[in-house]
Structures are given as C-alpha cells and as structure tokens.
Design a protein around this motif. Structure first.
Motif, PDB file in Angstrom:
ATOM      1  N   SER A   1       0.922  -1.014   0.090  1.00  0.00           N
ATOM      2  CA  SER A   1       0.258  -0.264  -0.097  1.00  0.00           C
ATOM      3  C   SER A   1       1.619   1.387  -0.251  1.00  0.00           C
ATOM      4  CB  SER A   1      -0.732  -0.129   0.657  1.00  0.00           C
ATOM      5  OG  SER A   1      -1.817  -1.028   1.376  1.00  0.00           O
TER       6      SER A   1
ATOM      7  N   TYR B   1     -15.855  -0.183  -5.380  1.00  0.00           N
ATOM      8  CA  TYR B   1     -15.461   1.556  -4.661  1.00  0.00           C
ATOM      9  C   TYR B   1     -16.713   1.883  -5.619  1.00  0.00           C
ATOM     10  CZ  TYR B   1     -10.763   0.422  -2.625  1.00  0.00           C
ATOM     11  OH  TYR B   1     -10.235   0.384  -1.360  1.00  0.00           O
TER      12      TYR B   1
ATOM     13  N   GLU C   1      -0.302   4.596   1.096  1.00  0.00           N
ATOM     14  CA  GLU C   1      -1.323   6.025   1.966  1.00  0.00           C
ATOM     15  C   GLU C   1      -3.016   5.711   1.294  1.00  0.00           C
ATOM     16  OE1 GLU C   1       0.032   9.900   1.768  1.00  0.00           O
ATOM     17  OE2 GLU C   1       2.748   9.685   2.463  1.00  0.00           O
ATOM     18  N   GLU C   2      -3.331   6.226   0.291  1.00  0.00           N
ATOM     19  CA  GLU C   2      -4.189   6.220  -0.011  1.00  0.00           C
ATOM     20  C   GLU C   2      -4.531   5.719  -1.242  1.00  0.00           C
ATOM     21  OE1 GLU C   2      -7.222   5.330   1.801  1.00  0.00           O
ATOM     22  OE2 GLU C   2      -6.017   6.017   2.994  1.00  0.00           O
ATOM     23  N   ARG C   3      -3.327   5.578  -2.082  1.00  0.00           N
ATOM     24  CA  ARG C   3      -3.116   5.645  -3.788  1.00  0.00           C
ATOM     25  C   ARG C   3      -2.848   4.502  -4.186  1.00  0.00           C
ATOM     26  NH1 ARG C   3       0.594   9.311  -2.224  1.00  0.00           N
ATOM     27  NH2 ARG C   3       2.325   7.826  -2.010  1.00  0.00           N
TER      28      ARG C   3
ATOM     29  N   LYS D   1      -8.237   6.534  -6.071  1.00  0.00           N
ATOM     30  CA  LYS D   1      -8.094   5.757  -4.681  1.00  0.00           C
ATOM     31  C   LYS D   1      -8.157   7.246  -3.587  1.00  0.00           C
ATOM     32  CE  LYS D   1      -7.095   1.494  -2.411  1.00  0.00           C
ATOM     33  NZ  LYS D   1      -6.412   2.398  -1.697  1.00  0.00           N
ATOM     34  N   ASN D   2      -7.389   8.078  -4.043  1.00  0.00           N
ATOM     35  CA  ASN D   2      -6.740   8.842  -2.732  1.00  0.00           C
ATOM     36  C   ASN D   2      -8.680  10.311  -2.490  1.00  0.00           C
ATOM     37  OD1 ASN D   2      -6.740  10.335  -5.346  1.00  0.00           O
ATOM     38  ND2 ASN D   2      -4.659  10.405  -4.203  1.00  0.00           N
ATOM     39  N   LYS D   3      -9.001   9.636  -3.768  1.00  0.00           N
ATOM     40  CA  LYS D   3     -10.486  11.136  -3.659  1.00  0.00           C
ATOM     41  C   LYS D   3     -10.685  12.324  -3.915  1.00  0.00           C
ATOM     42  CE  LYS D   3     -12.794   8.465  -0.564  1.00  0.00           C
ATOM     43  NZ  LYS D   3     -13.672   8.800   1.322  1.00  0.00           N
TER      44      LYS D   3
ATOM     45  N   VAL E   1      -1.555   6.916  -9.130  1.00  0.00           N
ATOM     46  CA  VAL E   1      -2.477   6.072  -8.289  1.00  0.00           C
ATOM     47  C   VAL E   1      -3.761   5.662  -8.485  1.00  0.00           C
ATOM     48  CG1 VAL E   1      -4.286   8.719  -8.492  1.00  0.00           C
ATOM     49  CG2 VAL E   1      -4.522   7.592  -6.864  1.00  0.00           C
TER      50      VAL E   1
ATOM     51  N   ASP F   1     -18.608   4.685  -3.319  1.00  0.00           N
ATOM     52  CA  ASP F   1     -18.494   6.483  -3.945  1.00  0.00           C
ATOM     53  C   ASP F   1     -19.949   7.150  -4.276  1.00  0.00           C
ATOM     54  OD1 ASP F   1     -15.987   6.829  -3.652  1.00  0.00           O
ATOM     55  OD2 ASP F   1     -14.871   6.793  -5.566  1.00  0.00           O
TER      56      ASP F   1
END
Ligand code: VGL
Ligand code: ZN
Length: 225
Positions: free
Chosen positions: A89, A175, A91-93, A142-144, A133, A179
């Motif tokens: 992983s 996802y 982070e959020e990416r 994914k990191n919005k 990402v 979302d």
C-alpha cells in the motif's frame, strides 16, 4: 454470485432517472486475461439483456474502462522484487495488493469483450490513467482527489439511482458503489451480474458487509421490469 443472508430488493420498476453502470468488462478481467476473474464470462449475456432494457427505454447506460499506462504503480512489475498478489500500500493511492500488468492503454487486454453489446452504451468513462494512483472507482481516484467526470455526467442528466454490474465485485464495482453513496446516489448492486477476486482472503465478505452498512442495496437481474 450467490451470497447467503443478503437482502434482495424485489420488483424494481425502472425510470428515467436511473442509470446502468457496467464496470470494466475487458479481456484482462475475463478468463484468459491477465487479471482474470473466475466466471466473469458467465455474466456477459445477462449484462447484454439488462443494458438492452435500459437502452430501449432511453435510460442511460455507462461503461467504465480500466486504462493504465505501462508504468502504473499498481503493477507488481514496476516494483523490483515484488509479484502480483503481494500486499502493498502507498497511503491512499495504491493497494492493498499489487496486480499483474493489466488493461494497458491501447492493448488487446484493455478492450471490451467482443460479446459485450457496446452499441447501447451512452458514455464510456476511462480510469486509472494516473500512474501514481489507482482508480478502482468509476467516479474518482483512490485518494479521492481527482474525479473522472462520471458524477457530473450523471448529475447533469438528473440521474439519482444507479445500478452497478460487471467486474470485479470487490474492487472496481465496490469502490464505484461506495463512492456513489458518498456522492448521494441511491445505489443498487446487481449481485448476479458481477464476480469477485477475493484477494486478500476474506475481501468479498468484508466489502459486502461494508456496502450493507453504507446503504447500498442489492438486486438480481430477474427483479427488473
Ligand atoms: C480492477 C484491480 C485492478 C477491477 C481494476 O476492475 O476490479 N481490479 N484494476
Ligand atoms: Zn486496474
């Protein structure tokens, strides 16, 4: 997908504010492809029937298309010493696992399966183009941070209810569904027109529980009229 204990909504009357979202029905996610989802080919016929029903009534049909550059950081091949399926992983990416090279822009694996009826599709949304990402969701990375435009497209057409089918249940469909909820849509998951990867182990039941908690509803193909 037969899932015990999941509440299935009955008698879904379609209307003009509905949209069908067909997720990633590309060669690489189908048997023989780089990231093949077991049984993925079994849902093509059913998806064609439901998209025809939407199209005949002038209801919106959207397809998403995973569309990565070769140097995408979700590919294990871009991390020396790592292999597909390894947990990783950023982070959020990126993550929770690394993937085989798949859906590379312009490759055969990125094409929609020839048996999928794409003539009824109003819009095709490509995603996963940023190498740093991942974008499992049809709506955004994914990191919005960056959206694909799907939300604006649907909102400009006054769509308030979306029906999700395609591949893979526990990644791109999941996802897209959560979302969709976060963006205020009424979200229905067509549970017999999707198949899952289930990696890491336990992933499928984890995402189903999460979707129930987030207010995603479930329906089967024969419940539409
Ligand atoms: C997908 C993993 C990586 C999907 C896309 O379509 O579910 N899964 N890229
Ligand atoms: Zn991908």
């Amino acid at each position: 997908m037969e899932i015990k204990g999941l509440k299935i909504e009955k008698d879904i009357a379609l209307k003009g504010t509905d949209a069908l979202i067909i997720v990633d029905m590309q060669y690489d996610f189908l048997p023989g492809g780089a990231l093949a989802v077991e049984g993925g080919d079994k849902i093509i016929g059913g998806i064609n029937e439901i998209s025809k029903l939407f199209n005949e009534n002038l209801y919106v049909v959207v397809q998403t298309q995973d569309w990565h550059p070769q140097h995408h950081l979700s590919f294990a091949s871009n991390h020396p010493g790592m292999k597909p399926g390894d947990e990783y992983s950023e982070e959020e990416r990126i993550g929770p696992i690394l993937w085989p090279d798949h859906c590379v822009q312009g490759s055969h694996g990125a094409e929609f399966h020839k048996d999928l009826d794409t003539t009824v599709t109003n819009a095709i949304i490509r995603k996963g183009v940023d190498p740093k990402v991942d974008s499992y969701s049809g709506f955004r990375d994914k990191n919005k941070i960056r959206e694909t435009g799907l939300r604006g497209y649907l909102q400009s057409l006054n769509i308030n209810r979306i029906f999700i089918c395609g591949l893979a249940l526990d990644y791109c469909c999941y996802y897209t569904a959560v979302d969709g909820r976060e963006f205020g849509f009424d979200v229905y998951f067509i549970i017999d027109l999707t198949r899952g990867i289930n990696e890491p182990k336990g992933r499928l039941s984890q995402v189903l529980t999460d979707m129930v908690e987030k207010g995603v509803k479930f329906v089967k193909q024969h419940n539409f009229f």
